[in-house]
Design an enzyme around this catalytic site. Sequence first.
Site, short mmCIF file in Angstrom:
data_model
loop_
_atom_site.label_atom_id
_atom_site.label_comp_id
_atom_site.label_asym_id
_atom_site.label_seq_id
_atom_site.Cartn_x
_atom_site.Cartn_y
_atom_site.Cartn_z
CG HIS A 1 -1.80 -1.12 1.17
ND1 HIS A 1 -2.83 -1.17 0.32
CD2 HIS A 1 -2.39 -1.95 2.19
CE1 HIS A 1 -3.80 -2.05 0.31
NE2 HIS A 1 -3.33 -2.67 1.64
CG ASP B 1 -2.87 -8.40 0.82
OD1 ASP B 1 -2.16 -8.54 1.97
OD2 ASP B 1 -3.89 -7.66 1.03
CG HIS C 1 -6.77 -5.23 1.70
ND1 HIS C 1 -6.31 -6.06 2.59
CD2 HIS C 1 -7.84 -4.94 2.17
CE1 HIS C 1 -7.08 -6.28 3.84
NE2 HIS C 1 -8.34 -5.61 3.27
CG ASP D 1 -5.20 -10.02 3.40
OD1 ASP D 1 -4.81 -10.90 2.50
OD2 ASP D 1 -4.87 -8.75 3.61
#
Lengths: 316, 225
Positions: free
Chosen positions: A127, A164, A166, A253
Amino acid sequence: MKKTGYLHDSMYLLHDTGPYHPEMADRLTAIYKGIEKAGLLDQLTLIPAIRADIKWIETVHTSEYIRRFEEVCLSGNRTFDYPDNQMCTDTYETAFLAAGGVLDVCRRVMTGEIDNAFCAVRPPGHHAEQNEAMGFCYLNNVAIATRYLQMEHGIKRVGVVDFDVHHGNGTQHIFEKDPTVFYYSIHQHPSFTFPGTGREFEKGEDEGQGYTLNSVVLPGQGDDVYQKMIQRDLLPAFERFKPEIILVSTGFDGHMDDDMSDVNLTTKGYSWIMETIVKLGGLYAKGRVISVLEGGYCLDRLGELAENHVRILLNG
Amino acid sequence: MFVSQSMVSKVITIDKDASVFEAQEKMASNGIRHLPIVNSEDILIGIITDRDIRSTMPYRLIKETGSAKEREKLAGLKVKDIMTQDPQTIDLTYTIQDALLMIQKKKVGAFPVVDDNGKLKGILSIRDLLRAFINVLGIGEPGTLVGIEVTERVGQLKKIVDAVTEENISLGSVLVARTWDEGKRAVFPYLLTNNVVRIKKKLSDLGYKLIDPMKWSLDRIPKKP
Protein backbone atom coordinates in the site's frame (compact mmCIF):
# COMPACT_ATOMS: atom_id res chain seq x y z
CA MET A 1 13.94 -30.33 -4.43
CA LYS A 2 14.58 -26.62 -4.79
CA LYS A 3 16.83 -24.54 -2.59
CA THR A 4 14.30 -22.29 -0.93
CA GLY A 5 15.24 -19.30 1.20
CA TYR A 6 13.22 -18.30 4.24
CA LEU A 7 13.82 -14.73 5.34
CA HIS A 8 13.07 -14.70 9.04
CA ASP A 9 14.39 -12.50 11.81
CA SER A 10 13.25 -11.64 15.32
CA MET A 11 14.12 -8.01 14.48
CA TYR A 12 10.90 -7.93 12.44
CA LEU A 13 8.97 -8.28 15.68
CA LEU A 14 10.23 -4.90 16.90
CA HIS A 15 7.72 -2.91 14.84
CA ASP A 16 5.07 -2.49 17.53
CA THR A 17 1.62 -1.46 16.31
CA GLY A 18 0.16 -1.18 19.80
CA PRO A 19 -2.86 -2.97 21.24
CA TYR A 20 -5.71 -4.25 19.05
CA HIS A 21 -3.94 -3.81 15.76
CA PRO A 22 -4.28 -6.68 13.30
CA GLU A 23 -0.80 -6.19 11.80
CA MET A 24 0.97 -7.50 14.88
CA ALA A 25 4.26 -9.25 15.58
CA ASP A 26 2.47 -12.49 16.52
CA ARG A 27 1.74 -13.03 12.82
CA LEU A 28 5.39 -13.82 12.12
CA THR A 29 5.62 -16.05 15.17
CA ALA A 30 2.59 -18.01 13.98
CA ILE A 31 4.21 -18.38 10.54
CA TYR A 32 7.51 -19.57 12.04
CA LYS A 33 5.78 -22.07 14.31
CA GLY A 34 3.76 -23.48 11.42
CA ILE A 35 6.90 -24.04 9.34
CA GLU A 36 8.80 -25.43 12.33
CA LYS A 37 6.02 -27.79 13.36
CA ALA A 38 5.87 -29.20 9.84
CA GLY A 39 9.56 -30.06 10.13
CA LEU A 40 10.50 -27.89 7.17
CA LEU A 41 13.12 -25.67 8.81
CA ASP A 42 15.97 -28.08 8.00
CA GLN A 43 15.08 -28.06 4.33
CA LEU A 44 15.01 -24.27 4.08
CA THR A 45 17.89 -21.82 3.89
CA LEU A 46 17.33 -19.42 6.75
CA ILE A 47 18.23 -15.86 5.84
CA PRO A 48 18.61 -13.08 8.42
CA ALA A 49 17.58 -9.46 8.01
CA ILE A 50 20.04 -6.86 6.84
CA ARG A 51 19.53 -3.14 6.55
CA ALA A 52 18.80 -1.72 3.11
CA ASP A 53 21.13 0.86 1.63
CA ILE A 54 19.07 4.04 1.39
CA LYS A 55 20.00 4.41 -2.29
CA TRP A 56 17.69 1.50 -3.11
CA ILE A 57 14.84 2.94 -1.05
CA GLU A 58 15.28 6.16 -3.03
CA THR A 59 14.64 4.36 -6.31
CA VAL A 60 10.99 4.21 -5.23
CA HIS A 61 10.33 6.71 -2.45
CA THR A 62 11.21 10.40 -2.47
CA SER A 63 14.00 11.58 -0.18
CA GLU A 64 11.53 13.99 1.37
CA TYR A 65 9.23 11.09 2.30
CA ILE A 66 12.03 8.98 3.74
CA ARG A 67 13.20 11.91 5.88
CA ARG A 68 9.68 12.61 7.03
CA PHE A 69 9.18 8.95 7.95
CA GLU A 70 12.37 8.98 10.03
CA GLU A 71 11.51 12.24 11.77
CA VAL A 72 7.94 11.28 12.63
CA CYS A 73 9.09 7.90 13.88
CA LEU A 74 11.92 9.20 16.06
CA SER A 75 9.75 11.97 17.46
CA GLY A 76 7.76 9.24 19.18
CA ASN A 77 4.65 9.80 17.12
CA ARG A 78 2.41 6.75 17.22
CA THR A 79 0.96 7.20 13.76
CA PHE A 80 2.20 8.31 10.36
CA ASP A 81 0.10 9.81 7.55
CA TYR A 82 -3.05 7.84 8.53
CA PRO A 83 -4.23 6.61 11.94
CA ASP A 84 -4.04 3.07 10.48
CA ASN A 85 -0.28 3.28 10.40
CA GLN A 86 0.47 2.64 14.04
CA MET A 87 4.13 2.62 14.87
CA CYS A 88 6.85 2.81 17.50
CA THR A 89 10.36 4.27 17.54
CA ASP A 90 11.75 1.06 15.99
CA THR A 91 9.44 1.16 13.00
CA TYR A 92 11.75 3.12 10.70
CA GLU A 93 14.67 0.76 11.28
CA THR A 94 12.46 -2.31 11.01
CA ALA A 95 11.12 -1.09 7.67
CA PHE A 96 14.72 -0.72 6.42
CA LEU A 97 15.46 -4.24 7.64
CA ALA A 98 12.39 -5.57 5.81
CA ALA A 99 13.36 -3.93 2.53
CA GLY A 100 17.04 -4.86 3.01
CA GLY A 101 16.20 -8.47 3.77
CA VAL A 102 14.18 -8.75 0.57
CA LEU A 103 17.02 -7.19 -1.44
CA ASP A 104 19.48 -9.68 0.03
CA VAL A 105 17.15 -12.51 -0.93
CA CYS A 106 17.01 -11.11 -4.49
CA ARG A 107 20.81 -11.05 -4.59
CA ARG A 108 21.00 -14.66 -3.42
CA VAL A 109 18.51 -15.78 -6.04
CA MET A 110 20.33 -13.89 -8.79
CA THR A 111 23.70 -15.38 -7.83
CA GLY A 112 22.20 -18.85 -7.77
CA GLU A 113 22.77 -19.40 -4.07
CA ILE A 114 19.05 -20.19 -3.70
CA ASP A 115 16.33 -20.89 -6.27
CA ASN A 116 13.33 -19.16 -4.74
CA ALA A 117 12.26 -17.74 -1.38
CA PHE A 118 9.61 -16.68 1.10
CA CYS A 119 10.30 -13.39 2.87
CA ALA A 120 8.34 -13.23 6.13
CA VAL A 121 8.82 -9.53 6.77
CA ARG A 122 7.07 -6.75 8.66
CA PRO A 123 6.01 -4.04 8.09
CA PRO A 124 4.33 -4.95 4.79
CA GLY A 125 4.71 -2.76 1.73
CA HIS A 126 2.20 -2.93 -1.13
CA HIS A 127 0.00 0.00 0.00
CA ALA A 128 2.98 2.34 0.45
CA GLU A 129 3.05 5.04 -2.21
CA GLN A 130 6.06 6.92 -3.45
CA ASN A 131 5.30 9.71 -1.00
CA GLU A 132 2.75 8.34 1.46
CA ALA A 133 2.40 5.59 4.03
CA MET A 134 -0.89 3.73 3.86
CA GLY A 135 -2.67 0.59 5.10
CA PHE A 136 0.03 -0.51 7.60
CA CYS A 137 2.74 -0.07 4.91
CA TYR A 138 5.72 2.32 4.99
CA LEU A 139 8.29 1.18 2.43
CA ASN A 140 7.17 -0.70 -0.65
CA ASN A 141 9.39 -3.77 -0.33
CA VAL A 142 8.32 -5.37 -3.62
CA ALA A 143 8.72 -2.15 -5.61
CA ILE A 144 12.17 -1.51 -4.14
CA ALA A 145 13.19 -5.10 -4.95
CA THR A 146 11.94 -4.63 -8.52
CA ARG A 147 14.14 -1.59 -9.07
CA TYR A 148 17.10 -3.33 -7.44
CA LEU A 149 16.74 -6.35 -9.73
CA GLN A 150 16.57 -4.12 -12.78
CA MET A 151 19.41 -1.79 -11.86
CA GLU A 152 21.82 -4.17 -10.12
CA HIS A 153 21.17 -7.44 -11.93
CA GLY A 154 20.10 -6.32 -15.39
CA ILE A 155 16.65 -7.88 -15.24
CA LYS A 156 14.51 -6.32 -17.98
CA ARG A 157 11.02 -7.63 -17.25
CA VAL A 158 9.75 -8.11 -13.70
CA GLY A 159 6.38 -9.75 -13.12
CA VAL A 160 4.61 -8.90 -9.89
CA VAL A 161 1.71 -11.03 -8.69
CA ASP A 162 -0.23 -9.62 -5.75
CA PHE A 163 -2.80 -11.93 -4.18
CA ASP A 164 -3.31 -10.04 -0.94
CA VAL A 165 -7.06 -9.54 -0.54
CA HIS A 166 -6.54 -5.77 -0.78
CA HIS A 167 -5.35 -4.03 -3.92
CA GLY A 168 -1.68 -3.01 -3.87
CA ASN A 169 -2.30 0.62 -4.77
CA GLY A 170 1.30 1.60 -4.04
CA THR A 171 2.87 -0.98 -6.32
CA GLN A 172 0.38 -0.26 -9.09
CA HIS A 173 0.90 3.49 -8.97
CA ILE A 174 4.70 3.22 -8.82
CA PHE A 175 4.79 1.09 -11.99
CA GLU A 176 1.65 2.03 -13.89
CA LYS A 177 3.56 3.98 -16.55
CA ASP A 178 6.34 1.43 -16.81
CA PRO A 179 6.17 -1.32 -19.45
CA THR A 180 9.12 -3.17 -17.89
CA VAL A 181 7.05 -4.19 -14.86
CA PHE A 182 3.83 -6.15 -15.18
CA TYR A 183 1.65 -5.72 -12.10
CA TYR A 184 -1.14 -8.25 -11.67
CA SER A 185 -3.42 -8.11 -8.65
CA ILE A 186 -6.39 -10.21 -7.64
CA HIS A 187 -8.35 -8.83 -4.70
CA GLN A 188 -11.75 -8.18 -3.22
CA HIS A 189 -13.74 -5.67 -5.28
CA PRO A 190 -12.65 -2.13 -4.28
CA SER A 191 -16.19 -0.93 -3.62
CA PHE A 192 -16.35 -3.46 -0.80
CA THR A 193 -12.95 -3.12 0.79
CA PHE A 194 -9.83 -1.03 1.37
CA PRO A 195 -8.28 0.91 -0.31
CA GLY A 196 -10.85 1.54 -3.05
CA THR A 197 -8.48 1.20 -6.02
CA GLY A 198 -7.69 -1.69 -8.36
CA ARG A 199 -10.81 -1.50 -10.47
CA GLU A 200 -10.98 -3.69 -13.54
CA PHE A 201 -10.63 -0.71 -15.88
CA GLU A 202 -7.27 0.31 -14.37
CA LYS A 203 -4.87 -1.16 -16.92
CA GLY A 204 -1.81 1.06 -16.80
CA GLU A 205 -1.08 4.55 -18.06
CA ASP A 206 0.82 6.02 -21.01
CA GLU A 207 3.74 3.75 -21.94
CA GLY A 208 2.62 1.31 -19.30
CA GLN A 209 -0.79 0.77 -20.77
CA GLY A 210 -1.51 -2.95 -20.81
CA TYR A 211 1.06 -3.72 -18.12
CA THR A 212 -1.29 -3.46 -15.15
CA LEU A 213 -4.11 -5.94 -14.69
CA ASN A 214 -6.68 -6.21 -11.92
CA SER A 215 -9.06 -9.10 -11.25
CA VAL A 216 -11.80 -8.32 -8.76
CA VAL A 217 -13.53 -10.85 -6.54
CA LEU A 218 -16.92 -10.22 -4.96
CA PRO A 219 -17.79 -10.77 -1.29
CA GLY A 220 -18.57 -14.41 -0.63
CA GLN A 221 -16.65 -15.73 -3.62
CA GLY A 222 -13.74 -18.11 -3.15
CA ASP A 223 -11.50 -20.79 -4.67
CA ASP A 224 -13.38 -21.40 -7.91
CA VAL A 225 -13.61 -17.72 -8.83
CA TYR A 226 -9.93 -17.18 -8.03
CA GLN A 227 -9.03 -20.14 -10.24
CA LYS A 228 -11.23 -18.95 -13.06
CA MET A 229 -9.88 -15.39 -12.98
CA ILE A 230 -6.22 -16.33 -12.65
CA GLN A 231 -6.57 -18.68 -15.61
CA ARG A 232 -8.46 -16.10 -17.63
CA ASP A 233 -6.30 -13.06 -16.75
CA LEU A 234 -2.88 -13.86 -15.31
CA LEU A 235 -1.88 -16.87 -17.42
CA PRO A 236 -2.28 -15.24 -20.85
CA ALA A 237 -0.80 -11.96 -19.57
CA PHE A 238 2.40 -13.63 -18.39
CA GLU A 239 2.54 -15.77 -21.51
CA ARG A 240 2.77 -12.53 -23.48
CA PHE A 241 4.98 -10.64 -21.02
CA LYS A 242 7.38 -13.47 -20.16
CA PRO A 243 8.72 -12.12 -16.86
CA GLU A 244 12.37 -12.95 -16.14
CA ILE A 245 11.62 -13.09 -12.43
CA ILE A 246 8.39 -13.15 -10.43
CA LEU A 247 7.89 -11.19 -7.23
CA VAL A 248 4.85 -12.18 -5.23
CA SER A 249 2.97 -9.93 -2.82
CA THR A 250 1.64 -12.67 -0.59
CA GLY A 251 -1.41 -11.89 1.50
CA PHE A 252 -3.20 -14.59 3.46
CA ASP A 253 -6.08 -12.26 4.38
CA GLY A 254 -8.47 -13.69 1.80
CA HIS A 255 -8.82 -16.84 3.86
CA MET A 256 -12.40 -17.58 4.89
CA ASP A 257 -11.40 -17.49 8.54
CA ASP A 258 -9.66 -14.11 8.22
CA ASP A 259 -12.16 -11.41 9.17
CA MET A 260 -10.30 -8.63 7.35
CA SER A 261 -12.20 -9.54 4.19
CA ASP A 262 -15.43 -11.05 2.94
CA VAL A 263 -13.91 -13.44 0.40
CA ASN A 264 -13.75 -17.12 1.17
CA LEU A 265 -10.51 -18.68 0.00
CA THR A 266 -9.69 -22.00 1.63
CA THR A 267 -6.25 -23.24 2.60
CA LYS A 268 -6.42 -25.50 -0.47
CA GLY A 269 -7.34 -22.52 -2.64
CA TYR A 270 -4.26 -20.68 -1.45
CA SER A 271 -2.10 -23.66 -2.35
CA TRP A 272 -3.54 -23.72 -5.86
CA ILE A 273 -2.69 -20.04 -6.35
CA MET A 274 0.91 -20.50 -5.23
CA GLU A 275 1.36 -23.70 -7.26
CA THR A 276 0.17 -21.80 -10.32
CA ILE A 277 2.60 -18.93 -9.73
CA VAL A 278 5.50 -21.34 -9.18
CA LYS A 279 4.58 -23.07 -12.45
CA LEU A 280 4.69 -19.71 -14.23
CA GLY A 281 8.10 -19.13 -12.63
CA GLY A 282 9.28 -22.42 -14.09
CA LEU A 283 7.90 -21.60 -17.52
CA TYR A 284 9.31 -18.11 -17.94
CA ALA A 285 11.59 -17.10 -15.08
CA LYS A 286 14.00 -20.04 -14.56
CA GLY A 287 12.08 -20.80 -11.38
CA ARG A 288 12.97 -17.46 -9.84
CA VAL A 289 10.00 -16.73 -7.59
CA ILE A 290 10.39 -14.47 -4.57
CA SER A 291 7.41 -14.22 -2.27
CA VAL A 292 7.13 -11.27 0.09
CA LEU A 293 4.61 -11.18 2.92
CA GLU A 294 1.93 -8.48 2.90
CA GLY A 295 -1.28 -9.13 4.89
CA GLY A 296 -2.87 -12.13 6.58
CA TYR A 297 -4.20 -11.73 10.09
CA CYS A 298 -5.81 -14.96 11.21
CA LEU A 299 -3.26 -16.30 13.68
CA ASP A 300 -4.93 -19.71 13.74
CA ARG A 301 -4.48 -20.14 9.99
CA LEU A 302 -1.15 -18.45 9.25
CA GLY A 303 0.86 -21.50 10.34
CA GLU A 304 -0.71 -23.95 7.90
CA LEU A 305 -0.86 -21.37 5.10
CA ALA A 306 2.86 -20.58 5.45
CA GLU A 307 3.72 -24.28 5.72
CA ASN A 308 1.97 -25.03 2.42
CA HIS A 309 3.45 -21.92 0.86
CA VAL A 310 7.08 -22.90 1.51
CA ARG A 311 6.38 -26.56 0.70
CA ILE A 312 5.21 -25.49 -2.75
CA LEU A 313 8.38 -23.42 -3.20
CA LEU A 314 10.51 -26.37 -2.09
CA ASN A 315 8.78 -28.66 -4.55
CA GLY A 316 9.09 -25.93 -7.22
CA MET B 1 -21.93 24.70 -2.51
CA PHE B 2 -22.63 27.28 -5.20
CA VAL B 3 -22.02 26.19 -8.77
CA SER B 4 -19.40 28.92 -9.08
CA GLN B 5 -17.07 26.69 -7.04
CA SER B 6 -17.50 23.65 -9.27
CA MET B 7 -17.93 25.14 -12.74
CA VAL B 8 -15.26 25.59 -15.37
CA SER B 9 -14.50 29.33 -15.46
CA LYS B 10 -12.21 29.46 -18.48
CA VAL B 11 -14.91 28.68 -20.97
CA ILE B 12 -14.02 27.75 -24.52
CA THR B 13 -16.47 29.58 -26.76
CA ILE B 14 -16.99 29.96 -30.49
CA ASP B 15 -18.00 32.77 -32.77
CA LYS B 16 -21.51 32.69 -34.24
CA ASP B 17 -20.07 33.14 -37.75
CA ALA B 18 -17.62 30.25 -37.44
CA SER B 19 -18.29 27.21 -39.61
CA VAL B 20 -19.85 24.12 -38.13
CA PHE B 21 -16.72 22.19 -39.13
CA GLU B 22 -14.67 24.57 -37.01
CA ALA B 23 -16.98 24.00 -34.06
CA GLN B 24 -16.63 20.26 -34.51
CA GLU B 25 -12.85 20.47 -34.51
CA LYS B 26 -12.80 22.73 -31.47
CA MET B 27 -14.87 20.23 -29.52
CA ALA B 28 -12.74 17.29 -30.56
CA SER B 29 -9.40 18.94 -29.83
CA ASN B 30 -10.54 20.13 -26.39
CA GLY B 31 -12.41 16.97 -25.49
CA ILE B 32 -15.66 18.82 -24.83
CA ARG B 33 -19.21 18.59 -26.06
CA HIS B 34 -20.61 22.10 -25.51
CA LEU B 35 -19.56 25.43 -26.96
CA PRO B 36 -21.33 28.57 -25.75
CA ILE B 37 -21.59 31.50 -28.16
CA VAL B 38 -21.18 35.04 -26.85
CA ASN B 39 -21.38 38.46 -28.49
CA SER B 40 -18.71 41.14 -28.28
CA GLU B 41 -19.88 42.09 -24.75
CA ASP B 42 -19.54 38.50 -23.49
CA ILE B 43 -23.31 38.19 -23.35
CA LEU B 44 -24.43 34.63 -23.95
CA ILE B 45 -26.44 34.31 -27.14
CA GLY B 46 -26.48 30.58 -27.76
CA ILE B 47 -24.95 27.15 -27.33
CA ILE B 48 -23.96 24.45 -29.76
CA THR B 49 -23.49 20.81 -28.77
CA ASP B 50 -21.87 17.85 -30.47
CA ARG B 51 -25.34 16.43 -30.77
CA ASP B 52 -26.55 19.47 -32.73
CA ILE B 53 -23.70 18.93 -35.12
CA ARG B 54 -24.24 15.23 -35.49
CA SER B 55 -27.90 15.60 -36.22
CA THR B 56 -27.16 18.28 -38.82
CA MET B 57 -24.42 16.46 -40.59
CA PRO B 58 -23.85 12.78 -40.09
CA TYR B 59 -20.14 13.09 -40.87
CA ARG B 60 -19.37 9.69 -42.33
CA LEU B 61 -22.47 9.80 -44.49
CA ILE B 62 -21.54 13.02 -46.28
CA LYS B 63 -17.89 12.09 -46.52
CA GLU B 64 -18.53 8.79 -48.15
CA THR B 65 -21.78 9.08 -50.01
CA GLY B 66 -22.79 12.71 -50.20
CA SER B 67 -22.69 14.58 -53.49
CA ALA B 68 -20.27 17.42 -54.02
CA LYS B 69 -23.10 19.89 -53.91
CA GLU B 70 -24.37 18.53 -50.64
CA ARG B 71 -20.91 18.70 -49.12
CA GLU B 72 -20.48 22.28 -50.23
CA LYS B 73 -23.79 23.22 -48.68
CA LEU B 74 -22.83 21.70 -45.36
CA ALA B 75 -19.39 23.29 -45.43
CA GLY B 76 -21.10 26.64 -45.71
CA LEU B 77 -23.19 26.03 -42.59
CA LYS B 78 -22.41 28.40 -39.77
CA VAL B 79 -22.69 28.00 -36.02
CA LYS B 80 -25.49 30.59 -35.90
CA ASP B 81 -27.55 28.43 -38.28
CA ILE B 82 -27.83 25.48 -35.94
CA MET B 83 -27.11 26.80 -32.42
CA THR B 84 -29.76 26.83 -29.72
CA GLN B 85 -30.64 30.46 -29.07
CA ASP B 86 -31.30 31.67 -25.53
CA PRO B 87 -30.39 28.33 -23.96
CA GLN B 88 -31.31 27.26 -20.47
CA THR B 89 -28.81 28.90 -18.12
CA ILE B 90 -28.13 28.94 -14.42
CA ASP B 91 -27.00 31.77 -12.13
CA LEU B 92 -23.84 31.98 -10.11
CA THR B 93 -25.94 31.64 -6.99
CA TYR B 94 -27.39 28.28 -8.01
CA THR B 95 -26.30 25.46 -5.76
CA ILE B 96 -24.95 22.06 -6.74
CA GLN B 97 -28.27 20.57 -5.67
CA ASP B 98 -30.15 22.96 -7.98
CA ALA B 99 -27.90 21.94 -10.83
CA LEU B 100 -28.32 18.21 -10.15
CA LEU B 101 -32.10 18.49 -10.14
CA MET B 102 -32.13 20.79 -13.19
CA ILE B 103 -29.94 18.45 -15.23
CA GLN B 104 -32.21 15.56 -14.39
CA LYS B 105 -35.32 17.56 -15.22
CA LYS B 106 -34.17 19.31 -18.40
CA LYS B 107 -32.21 16.33 -19.71
CA VAL B 108 -29.29 18.43 -20.87
CA GLY B 109 -25.57 17.77 -20.47
CA ALA B 110 -24.37 21.21 -19.41
CA PHE B 111 -25.55 24.63 -18.30
CA PRO B 112 -23.85 27.92 -19.15
CA VAL B 113 -23.52 29.95 -15.96
CA VAL B 114 -24.32 33.66 -16.34
CA ASP B 115 -24.35 36.75 -14.11
CA ASP B 116 -27.27 39.15 -13.67
CA ASN B 117 -26.43 40.90 -16.94
CA GLY B 118 -26.38 37.70 -18.95
CA LYS B 119 -22.60 37.66 -19.20
CA LEU B 120 -21.08 34.21 -19.51
CA LYS B 121 -19.18 33.33 -16.32
CA GLY B 122 -18.66 29.63 -16.63
CA ILE B 123 -20.05 26.30 -17.71
CA LEU B 124 -21.17 23.42 -15.52
CA SER B 125 -21.46 19.98 -17.07
CA ILE B 126 -22.46 16.55 -15.86
CA ARG B 127 -18.76 15.84 -15.60
CA ASP B 128 -18.31 18.61 -13.01
CA LEU B 129 -21.24 17.27 -11.03
CA LEU B 130 -19.76 13.77 -11.15
CA ARG B 131 -16.50 15.11 -9.75
CA ALA B 132 -18.42 16.83 -6.96
CA PHE B 133 -20.28 13.59 -6.26
CA ILE B 134 -17.04 11.56 -6.13
CA ASN B 135 -15.69 14.13 -3.66
CA VAL B 136 -18.76 13.82 -1.50
CA LEU B 137 -18.60 10.03 -1.55
CA GLY B 138 -15.02 10.31 -0.33
CA ILE B 139 -13.91 7.46 -2.59
CA GLY B 140 -10.82 9.32 -3.74
CA GLU B 141 -9.33 8.55 -0.33
CA PRO B 142 -8.40 5.05 0.84
CA GLY B 143 -11.04 3.51 3.07
CA THR B 144 -13.62 0.81 3.65
CA LEU B 145 -17.38 1.02 3.28
CA VAL B 146 -19.53 -0.64 5.94
CA GLY B 147 -23.26 -1.26 5.53
CA ILE B 148 -25.51 -1.08 8.60
CA GLU B 149 -29.26 -1.55 8.86
CA VAL B 150 -30.86 0.77 11.40
CA THR B 151 -34.38 1.35 12.61
CA GLU B 152 -35.78 4.70 11.51
CA ARG B 153 -35.54 6.42 14.86
CA VAL B 154 -33.91 9.60 16.14
CA GLY B 155 -30.37 9.16 17.44
CA GLN B 156 -29.35 6.04 15.55
CA LEU B 157 -26.65 7.76 13.55
CA LYS B 158 -25.19 9.33 16.68
CA LYS B 159 -24.59 5.93 18.21
CA ILE B 160 -22.82 4.75 15.07
CA VAL B 161 -20.68 7.86 14.84
CA ASP B 162 -19.83 7.59 18.55
CA ALA B 163 -18.71 3.99 18.09
CA VAL B 164 -16.58 4.96 15.09
CA THR B 165 -15.04 7.85 17.03
CA GLU B 166 -14.25 5.61 20.00
CA GLU B 167 -12.25 3.41 17.63
CA ASN B 168 -10.30 6.49 16.54
CA ILE B 169 -11.44 6.09 12.93
CA SER B 170 -12.01 9.05 10.61
CA LEU B 171 -15.18 9.24 8.56
CA GLY B 172 -14.82 9.86 4.84
CA SER B 173 -18.55 10.15 4.33
CA VAL B 174 -21.83 8.72 5.55
CA LEU B 175 -24.34 7.67 2.92
CA VAL B 176 -27.92 6.89 3.75
CA ALA B 177 -30.01 4.82 1.36
CA ARG B 178 -33.40 6.54 1.22
CA THR B 179 -35.33 3.46 0.28
CA TRP B 180 -34.97 0.34 2.35
CA ASP B 181 -37.28 -2.09 4.09
CA GLU B 182 -40.31 -0.59 5.84
CA GLY B 183 -39.25 1.37 8.94
CA LYS B 184 -35.55 0.79 8.24
CA ARG B 185 -32.69 2.73 6.79
CA ALA B 186 -29.42 1.50 5.38
CA VAL B 187 -26.47 3.57 6.55
CA PHE B 188 -23.09 3.34 4.84
CA PRO B 189 -20.23 5.00 6.69
CA TYR B 190 -17.09 5.21 4.55
CA LEU B 191 -14.34 4.63 7.09
CA LEU B 192 -10.86 5.91 6.31
CA THR B 193 -9.13 2.79 7.52
CA ASN B 194 -8.09 -0.69 6.48
CA ASN B 195 -8.89 -1.95 9.94
CA VAL B 196 -12.64 -2.49 10.28
CA VAL B 197 -12.65 -5.73 12.24
CA ARG B 198 -13.10 -4.20 15.67
CA ILE B 199 -15.62 -1.55 14.65
CA LYS B 200 -17.74 -4.18 12.91
CA LYS B 201 -17.74 -6.31 16.04
CA LYS B 202 -18.54 -3.28 18.18
CA LEU B 203 -21.52 -2.38 16.01
CA SER B 204 -22.80 -5.94 16.15
CA ASP B 205 -22.44 -5.91 19.92
CA LEU B 206 -24.47 -2.69 20.02
CA GLY B 207 -27.27 -4.60 18.32
CA TYR B 208 -26.86 -3.29 14.78
CA LYS B 209 -27.30 -5.61 11.85
CA LEU B 210 -24.41 -5.48 9.40
CA ILE B 211 -25.76 -5.86 5.89
CA ASP B 212 -24.34 -8.63 3.70
CA PRO B 213 -22.18 -6.71 1.18
CA MET B 214 -23.80 -8.56 -1.71
CA LYS B 215 -27.13 -7.02 -0.61
CA TRP B 216 -25.83 -3.46 -0.32
CA SER B 217 -27.74 -0.91 -2.33
CA LEU B 218 -27.46 2.85 -2.41
CA ASP B 219 -30.24 3.45 -4.86
CA ARG B 220 -32.83 0.75 -4.56
CA ILE B 221 -35.73 1.58 -6.81
CA PRO B 222 -38.87 1.42 -4.65
CA LYS B 223 -41.12 -1.55 -5.30
CA LYS B 224 -44.51 -0.64 -6.74
CA PRO B 225 -47.30 -1.94 -4.51
